[in-house]
Design a protein around this motif. Structure first.
Motif, PDB file in Angstrom:
ATOM      1  N   LEU A 146      89.947  18.465 -41.201  1.00 46.11           N
ATOM      2  CA  LEU A 146      89.232  19.629 -40.579  1.00 46.11           C
ATOM      3  C   LEU A 146      90.363  20.285 -39.585  1.00 46.11           C
ATOM      4  O   LEU A 146      90.593  21.644 -39.211  1.00 46.11           O
ATOM      5  CB  LEU A 146      88.115  19.246 -39.935  1.00 46.11           C
ATOM      6  N   LEU A 150      91.820  23.988 -39.888  1.00 46.48           N
ATOM      7  CA  LEU A 150      91.850  25.087 -38.832  1.00 46.48           C
ATOM      8  C   LEU A 150      93.074  25.677 -38.534  1.00 46.48           C
ATOM      9  O   LEU A 150      93.090  26.912 -38.475  1.00 46.48           O
ATOM     10  CB  LEU A 150      91.427  24.158 -37.541  1.00 46.48           C
ATOM     11  N   ARG A 153      94.171  28.269 -41.750  1.00 47.01           N
ATOM     12  CA  ARG A 153      93.275  29.429 -41.613  1.00 47.01           C
ATOM     13  C   ARG A 153      93.841  30.459 -40.501  1.00 47.01           C
ATOM     14  O   ARG A 153      93.662  31.426 -40.344  1.00 47.01           O
ATOM     15  CB  ARG A 153      91.978  29.282 -41.261  1.00 47.01           C
ATOM     16  N   ARG A 350      74.196  22.622 -41.266  1.00 43.79           N
ATOM     17  CA  ARG A 350      75.467  23.227 -41.297  1.00 43.79           C
ATOM     18  C   ARG A 350      76.417  22.643 -42.592  1.00 43.79           C
ATOM     19  O   ARG A 350      77.081  23.096 -42.765  1.00 43.79           O
ATOM     20  CB  ARG A 350      76.065  22.954 -40.049  1.00 43.79           C
ATOM     21  N   GLU A 360      86.584  19.476 -45.714  1.00 46.00           N
ATOM     22  CA  GLU A 360      87.156  20.799 -45.651  1.00 46.00           C
ATOM     23  C   GLU A 360      86.641  21.840 -46.568  1.00 46.00           C
ATOM     24  O   GLU A 360      86.523  22.972 -46.318  1.00 46.00           O
ATOM     25  CB  GLU A 360      88.793  21.036 -45.792  1.00 46.00           C
ATOM     26  N   ASP A 364      82.538  23.376 -41.279  1.00 39.07           N
ATOM     27  CA  ASP A 364      83.478  24.549 -40.338  1.00 39.07           C
ATOM     28  C   ASP A 364      84.135  23.576 -39.124  1.00 39.07           C
ATOM     29  O   ASP A 364      83.435  22.918 -38.792  1.00 39.07           O
ATOM     30  CB  ASP A 364      82.629  25.500 -39.798  1.00 39.07           C
ATOM     31  N   HIS A 366      85.213  24.387 -36.291  1.00 36.46           N
ATOM     32  CA  HIS A 366      84.856  24.609 -35.133  1.00 36.46           C
ATOM     33  C   HIS A 366      83.176  23.927 -34.822  1.00 36.46           C
ATOM     34  O   HIS A 366      83.265  23.121 -33.663  1.00 36.46           O
ATOM     35  CB  HIS A 366      84.792  25.999 -34.623  1.00 36.46           C
ATOM     36  N   ASP A 367      82.614  23.901 -35.821  1.00 35.60           N
ATOM     37  CA  ASP A 367      81.303  23.210 -35.694  1.00 35.60           C
ATOM     38  C   ASP A 367      81.611  21.706 -35.581  1.00 35.60           C
ATOM     39  O   ASP A 367      80.777  20.996 -34.743  1.00 35.60           O
ATOM     40  CB  ASP A 367      80.461  23.297 -36.824  1.00 35.60           C
TER      41      ASP A 367
END
Length: 395
Positions: A146, A150, A153, A350, A360, A364, A366-367
């Motif tokens: 993750l 991040l 992106r 989520r 991934e 998300d 950020h979540d």
């Protein structure tokens, strides 16, 4: 991240009284994610001890993970199966298969690339049943995936991804209330498997078998020139599924060079059949003293980290990321907290896409880090405070 969804009903954690499972149980109880948490373990007295410690929703259940009928009998009343039972080369397939057969969502901390690849064979079956299966939501893989997603992106085009973990953090917290039951343990056996033979990575836009413990020099934003060593974790082959422009993806570990010299010798003996898996793992755990002439250098990598290279606005760029702090409990604490967060995100709705996925693919970042930061010490106030991100030139 508030919501009004009720807790899940019954979840079971396989290997729940073990070194990784205990921390996941504690995290799930802290978050209030489930009404009932079944601590499934062959050692029911230790499961009872953990249930007494944590209280709340915890119920001990004797579970033999080698018995397919026992797995199905335990899973049939559950909404979600969590699996912390290693080595995953032995236990992952029968447990995920039983979970899907029983109509359960499933999450694990699988850090074995072979069993992760095998799990994707169940994708169609999971989709047909509307089940969500997340493979490898722990430290590495998990946090590393993750973190990589991040920073990837933040690039217009990503071509290389490196994920990694430090040997300094790959140790278990000593818990005197839960003394070792003997043997090197699944984590060390796993490490031997992933530094033996060949390992899978991503090269020239395709999966490729490479040699383990090969030194890799990196120009790491925020640290400069650093060295790490190839190891067989699943991030290397799952991340390109989400980032199709990637041509190279590698998982790395870091630490003193003499440690890896010793590890290569043990792996060579294991490959040659001179030692069993248990014997080799014992030799890895019983690390010799460093040579007198070994340089006294500190590992500059964080406990877990990621780096992406590519382009932004037409210019080459590298971006690194690592947590500023981690949960207590060393490897067990970080891994268990990440699994607990994965379950909490499932409860919150989520994680929605049915099928078999790496983190991934359905979470998300950020979540994830918004919930994860609640476990770290020293405490931080936001995701921005938690994650240290640097940008720099491509080496």
């Amino acid at each position: 991240m508030s919501d009004t969804k009720p807790p899940l009903g019954t979840v079971i954690i396989v290997g729940g009284a073990g070194a990784m499972g205990r921390w996941a149980v504690r995290g799930i109880a802290e978050l209030g994610t489930a009404k009932k948490v079944l601590i499934g373990d062959i050692d029911v007295s230790r499961a009872q001890q953990l249930a007494d410690e944590v209280g709340g929703p915890c119920v001990p259940v004797r579970l033999d993970a080698t018995d397919p009928a026992a797995l199905r009998q335990a899973f049939v009343e559950c909404e979600v199966v969590l699996n912390t039972m290693g080595p995953f080369s032995k236990f992952a397939r029968p447990i995920v298969e039983a979970a899907i057969d029983c109509g359960c969502d499933y999450l694990d901390i699988d850090d074995d690339w072979e069993s992760t690849v095998e799990a994707f064979e169940f994708d169609a079956q999971a989709r047909d049943k509307g089940l969500r299966v997340v493979k490898g939501i722990g430290g590495s893989p998990g946090i590393s995936n993750l973190a990589a997603a991040l920073v990837a992106r933040r690039l217009d085009k990503v071509t290389e991804i490196f994920t990694g973990w430090s040997m300094r953090g790959a140790v278990l917290e000593d818990e005197p209330a839960y003394p070792s039951t003997g043997g090197a343990g699944a984590a060390v056996e796993h490490w031997l498997i992933q530094i033996s033979g060949s390992i899978r990575a991503y090269r020239d836009g395709a999966e490729k078998d490479i040699e383990p413990l090969t030194p890799v020099e990196l120009l790491y934003p925020g640290k400069g020139q650093v060295r790490a060593y190839t190891v067989g974790h699943p991030e290397a082959i799952t991340l390109p599924r989400c980032f199709p422009t990637v041509v190279s993806s590698t998982n790395l570990t870091s630490g003193p060079a003499w440690v890896f010299d010793h590890a290569r010798r043990v792996a060579a003996d294991y490959d040659a059949g001179r030692v069993t898996l248990a014997e080799g793992a014992g030799r890895l755990e019983d690390m010799p003293a460093p040579p007198a002439d070994a340089p006294r250098t500190r590992d500059r990598f964080a406990q877990v980290w990621a780096m992406a290279r590519g382009e932004r606005d037409g210019e080459p760029l590298a971006i690194s990321v690592e947590p500023a702090s981690m949960p207590p409990g060393k490897m067990g604490g970080g891994t268990g907290a990440a699994l607990a967060v994965g379950l909490e995100l499932l409860r919150q709705g989520r994680i929605t896409e049915p099928g078999v996925h790496a983190p991934e693919g359905v979470i998300d970042p950020h979540d994830f880090f918004s919930v994860f930061l609640g476990f770290v010490e020293p405490a931080v106030a936001s995701v921005e405070d938690l994650l240290i991100i640097h940008e720099g030139p491509v080496g």
